[in-house]
Design a protein around this motif. Structure first.
Motif, PDB file in Angstrom:
ATOM      1  N   ARG A  61       0.833  -1.208   0.000  1.00 19.70           N
ATOM      2  CA  ARG A  61       0.000   0.000   0.000  1.00 19.70           C
ATOM      3  C   ARG A  61       0.861   1.249   0.000  1.00 19.70           C
ATOM      4  N   LEU A  64       2.257   1.791  -3.479  1.00 22.41           N
ATOM      5  CA  LEU A  64       1.224   2.230  -4.421  1.00 22.41           C
ATOM      6  C   LEU A  64       0.866   3.703  -4.217  1.00 22.41           C
ATOM      7  N   VAL A  65       0.743   4.099  -2.951  1.00 19.18           N
ATOM      8  CA  VAL A  65       0.437   5.518  -2.654  1.00 19.18           C
ATOM      9  C   VAL A  65       1.593   6.390  -3.064  1.00 19.18           C
ATOM     10  N   LYS A  66       2.810   5.945  -2.844  1.00 15.49           N
ATOM     11  CA  LYS A  66       3.995   6.706  -3.188  1.00 15.49           C
ATOM     12  C   LYS A  66       4.134   6.874  -4.702  1.00 15.49           C
ATOM     13  N   SER A  67       3.759   5.861  -5.469  1.00 11.13           N
ATOM     14  CA  SER A  67       3.921   5.948  -6.915  1.00 11.13           C
ATOM     15  C   SER A  67       2.861   6.834  -7.575  1.00 11.13           C
ATOM     16  N   LYS A  68       1.700   7.017  -6.929  1.00 14.50           N
ATOM     17  CA  LYS A  68       0.651   7.878  -7.470  1.00 14.50           C
ATOM     18  C   LYS A  68       0.987   9.348  -7.301  1.00 14.50           C
ATOM     19  N   GLY A  69       1.677   9.680  -6.217  1.00 11.31           N
ATOM     20  CA  GLY A  69       1.939  11.076  -5.867  1.00 11.31           C
ATOM     21  C   GLY A  69       3.024  11.658  -6.651  1.00 11.31           C
TER      22      GLY A  69
END
Length: 69
Positions: A61, A64-69
């Motif tokens: 998780r 995934l959050v890091k790659s969206k930002g």
């Protein structure tokens, strides 16, 4: 000469390790947690398993959050 000394040392170590076992204190007494309370033991086991099983999901998780930002 050296082989017999090594064998003797190993034999002495194995007997002292057996003496330090649970023979005098009873089973479960040499563990780092209390085994006499089933509720406490179940709670500790649940927390231990949840953290070990949950870490990969938290890491995914986070990535995934890091790659969206």
């Amino acid at each position: 000469m050296f082989g017999s000394r090594l064998t003797n040392t190993m034999r002495q170590f194995s007997t002292s390790a057996l003496r330090r076992g649970h023979a005098y204190s009873g089973p479960g007494e040499n563990l780092p947690f209390d085994t006499h309370s089933p509720v406490k033991l179940t709670l500790y086991f649940g927390i231990f398993m949840a953290t070990g099983l949950g870490i990969p999901f938290i890491a995914v998780r986070h990535q995934l959050v890091k790659s969206k930002g």
